[in-house]
Design a protein around this motif. Structure first.
Motif, short mmCIF file in Angstrom:
data_model
loop_
_atom_site.label_atom_id
_atom_site.label_comp_id
_atom_site.label_asym_id
_atom_site.label_seq_id
_atom_site.Cartn_x
_atom_site.Cartn_y
_atom_site.Cartn_z
N TRP A 276 0.86 -1.18 0.00
CA TRP A 276 0.00 0.00 0.00
C TRP A 276 0.90 1.24 0.00
O TRP A 276 1.88 1.30 0.75
CB TRP A 276 -0.90 0.03 1.24
N ARG B 16 0.64 5.79 -0.55
CA ARG B 16 -0.28 6.93 -0.51
C ARG B 16 0.43 8.17 -1.07
O ARG B 16 1.65 8.27 -1.04
CB ARG B 16 -0.77 7.20 0.91
N VAL C 24 3.43 2.87 2.51
CA VAL C 24 2.67 2.75 3.74
C VAL C 24 2.98 1.43 4.43
O VAL C 24 3.29 1.39 5.62
CB VAL C 24 1.15 2.87 3.48
N ASP D 269 -2.85 11.91 7.51
CA ASP D 269 -3.04 10.66 6.76
C ASP D 269 -3.85 10.90 5.49
O ASP D 269 -4.03 9.99 4.68
CB ASP D 269 -3.77 9.62 7.61
N TYR E 173 -4.85 6.67 -1.55
CA TYR E 173 -4.19 5.41 -1.20
C TYR E 173 -4.35 4.43 -2.35
O TYR E 173 -5.46 4.27 -2.89
CB TYR E 173 -4.83 4.82 0.05
#
Length: 129
Positions: free
Chosen positions: A36, A38, A48, A90, A94
């Motif tokens: 993952w 982002r 991530v 955050d 993503y």
């Protein structure tokens, strides 16, 4: 080549949770690690976390350790990113990515984007303060 489709993004307040999903098709999902990444506005894409092909090993960037958890269901060809205690920083798009090497053991190598063969289109996560 594998096709990846993410879902589950949205708007959440700080401290809240979201679970992202990434559905894969096109090759034997269970043989490949997944990652993952982002990308926030005006910033470069960043790693991530990653999970190995069996799901038995994961690795995360420092800022999400203890808050994010990656898991996978090889029977459903899906990898998940559970995000808890979300912070405004955050906020990002993503995306998931599929390893280019089958049955990789050293998932620490997967912090580097060239190690991935395919990428999803991404899903927006917005965390309000």
């Amino acid at each position: 080549q594998v096709q990846l489709v993410e879902s589950g993004g949205g708007l959440v307040q700080a401290g809240g949770s979201l679970r992202l999903s990434c559905a894969a098709s096109g090759r034997t999902f269970s043989r490949y690690a997944m990652g993952w990444f982002r990308q926030a506005p005006g910033r470069e894409r960043e790693f991530v976390g990653a999970i190995n092909y069996s799901g038995g090993n994961t690795y995360y960037r420092e800022s999400v350790k203890g808050r994010f958890t990656i898991s996978r269901d090889n029977a459903k060809n899906t990898v998940y990113l559970q995000m808890n205690n979300l912070h405004p920083d955050d906020t990002a798009v993503y995306c998931c990515a599929a390893d280019r090497v089958p049955l990789r053991l050293a998932i620490l190598d997967l912090t580097r984007e060239p190690e991935f063969e395919s990428w999803g289109q991404g899903t927006q996560v917005t965390v309000s303060s």
